[in-house]
Design an enzyme around this catalytic site. Structure first.
Site, PDB file in Angstrom:
ATOM      1  N   PRO A  23       4.022  44.463  -6.936  1.00  0.00           N
ATOM      2  CA  PRO A  23       5.290  44.055  -6.186  1.00  0.00           C
ATOM      3  C   PRO A  23       5.383  42.447  -6.429  1.00  0.00           C
ATOM      4  CG  PRO A  23       3.469  44.201  -4.869  1.00  0.00           C
ATOM      5  CD  PRO A  23       2.995  44.885  -6.182  1.00  0.00           C
ATOM      6  N   ALA A  56       8.055  42.390  -1.726  1.00  0.00           N
ATOM      7  CA  ALA A  56       7.782  42.367  -0.335  1.00  0.00           C
ATOM      8  C   ALA A  56       9.025  42.289   0.376  1.00  0.00           C
ATOM      9  CB  ALA A  56       6.986  41.067  -0.180  1.00  0.00           C
ATOM     10  N   GLN A  98       6.389  47.484  -0.362  1.00  0.00           N
ATOM     11  CA  GLN A  98       5.383  46.475   0.336  1.00  0.00           C
ATOM     12  C   GLN A  98       6.122  45.953   1.330  1.00  0.00           C
ATOM     13  OE1 GLN A  98       4.093  42.461  -1.146  1.00  0.00           O
ATOM     14  NE2 GLN A  98       2.097  43.512  -1.870  1.00  0.00           N
ATOM     15  N   TYR A 178      -0.510  35.384   3.057  1.00  0.00           N
ATOM     16  CA  TYR A 178       0.520  35.713   4.084  1.00  0.00           C
ATOM     17  C   TYR A 178      -0.126  35.929   5.462  1.00  0.00           C
ATOM     18  CZ  TYR A 178       3.672  35.430   0.232  1.00  0.00           C
ATOM     19  OH  TYR A 178       4.382  34.854  -1.062  1.00  0.00           O
ATOM     20  N   GLY A 317       2.162  42.825 -13.405  1.00  0.00           N
ATOM     21  CA  GLY A 317       3.441  42.204 -12.924  1.00  0.00           C
ATOM     22  C   GLY A 317       4.255  41.679 -13.873  1.00  0.00           C
TER      23      GLY A 317
END
Length: 361
Positions: A23, A56, A98, A178, A317
């Site tokens: 993600p 996300a 996600q 987060y 990624g």
């Protein structure tokens, strides 16, 4: 030796290879969090990945991090994501979504005037990007017990919406600074109630979120991402060697689809311990230079080291960002596209997003 091209069974999904598209936030959603047609094109281009974990998406308005971040808390978000999953499905791909709450990584200018919330009133260091440019961060408001319960429910509702949008499952984001990571870490969690202090207290929120999401959509549709010891977004952890094994133990019997460990190093004792304790599917994200140049092989060598160390799947990624046909290029031994200016990752539009060429072009 396990190969990145070997097939793998993940719950109800038969993955054609062991390469997972990680993600990656790319700020291409509309200002209200609705995924755009450009995002459908982007993900469909990369459908040959064994699994795509989409970027996300926030489960509620206060969880918004930056401008133009996707969300999954109303019907318009579901409709926008459904266009994405249909495009990827038509191209033969498979997707999880996600779900991420920013916690202290937020700003009223990014969330319709809502002040960010967090386990404790500890501000993110430095500035944060907003529609008006970089602004000083604000001290988050400490979440009440009632707000914690409501946030757990929001994660579960977001997971149901994701499945309604056509995703095969969801990944709960518990890393990279987060909200869930903020509860785990001593630097950001200074609570003295049942959600702080001890290892059991600091892991409680993560456990409750994961269990609620699993109850909402089935554990076989749920993954958890963790980032042991990662210092992104001003994070500090005093005891990752205690926290993560305890969290893994607590979740080991839940039947989750997978555990996703980021910046994984096969030589690191903590990674080895997590692999030994976690009997289910493990996705490992290799510890490639960041910030810094992407290796010429896109991370394949490190991915193969992780597979040899017991990972079941590996996530990449930037290699998938720059190479929509990454799997085909690696299989053919072809050169990879160089990653273009990193600033293009977050500015919106097709440049540096959907305009990377495939070999066939």
């Amino acid at each position: 030796m396990t190969s990145v091209f070997d097939t793998f069974r993940l719950g109800a999904l038969q993955l054609p290879n062991r390469l997972v598209m990680a993600p990656m936030t790319r700020n291409r959603a509309a200002s209200d969090g609705v995924p755009t047609p450009l995002m459908a094109t982007y993900y469909a281009q990369r459908a040959s990945a064994g699994l795509i974990i989409a970027e996300a998406s926030t489960p509620n308005a206060v969880g918004q991090t930056y401008p133009d971040i996707s969300a999954i808390h109303d019907d318009a978000h579901v409709a926008g994501w459904r266009r994405v999953t249909e495009a990827v499905g038509a191209a033969g791909g498979r997707m999880f979504l996600q779900i991420q709450h920013g916690g202290r990584i937020g700003h009223p200018d990014n969330s319709g005037g809502l002040a960010p919330v967090a386990p404790s009133p500890v501000a993110l260091p430095g500035t944060i990007f907003t529609p008006g440019g970089h602004r000083p961060t604000v001290v988050p408001r400490e979440m009440t017990a009632a707000e914690i319960r409501a946030t757990v429910a929001d994660f579960a509702a977001a997971a149901r919406r994701a499945v309604d949008a056509g995703f095969a499952g969801v990944e709960v984001h518990g890393g990279n600074g987060y909200l869930l990571h903020q509860f785990l870490a001593t630097g950001t969690n200074r609570r003295t109630d049942g959600y702080g202090g001890s290892v059991e207290g600091r892991t409680r929120f993560v456990r409750e979120v994961v269990e609620a999401v699993a109850a909402a959509v089935g554990p076989e549709r749920v993954g958890l991402r963790v980032a042991p010891g990662v210092t992104a977004n001003g994070m500090h952890e005093d005891d990752p060697e205690e926290v993560y094994p305890a969290l893994v133990d607590a979740l080991s019997d839940t039947g989750l689809a997978y555990l996703h460990v980021v910046f994984a190093d096969p030589d690191q004792p903590l990674f080895q311990r997590i692999r030994k304790q976690w009997e289910g599917t493990l996705i490992a994200n290799p510890a490639l230079p960041w910030p810094g140049p992407l290796p010429a092989d896109g991370g394949r060598h490190e991915a193969e080291r992780l597979l040899a160390a017991g990972a079941d799947l590996v996530s990449l990624g930037r290699a998938f960002l720059a190479n929509p046909d990454l799997v085909e290029r690696l299989r053919a031994g072809a050169a990879l596209n160089p990653l273009r200016e990193e600033g293009l990752m977050y500015v919106g539009g097709a440049d540096g997003y959907t305009d990377y060429p495939a070999l066939s072009a």
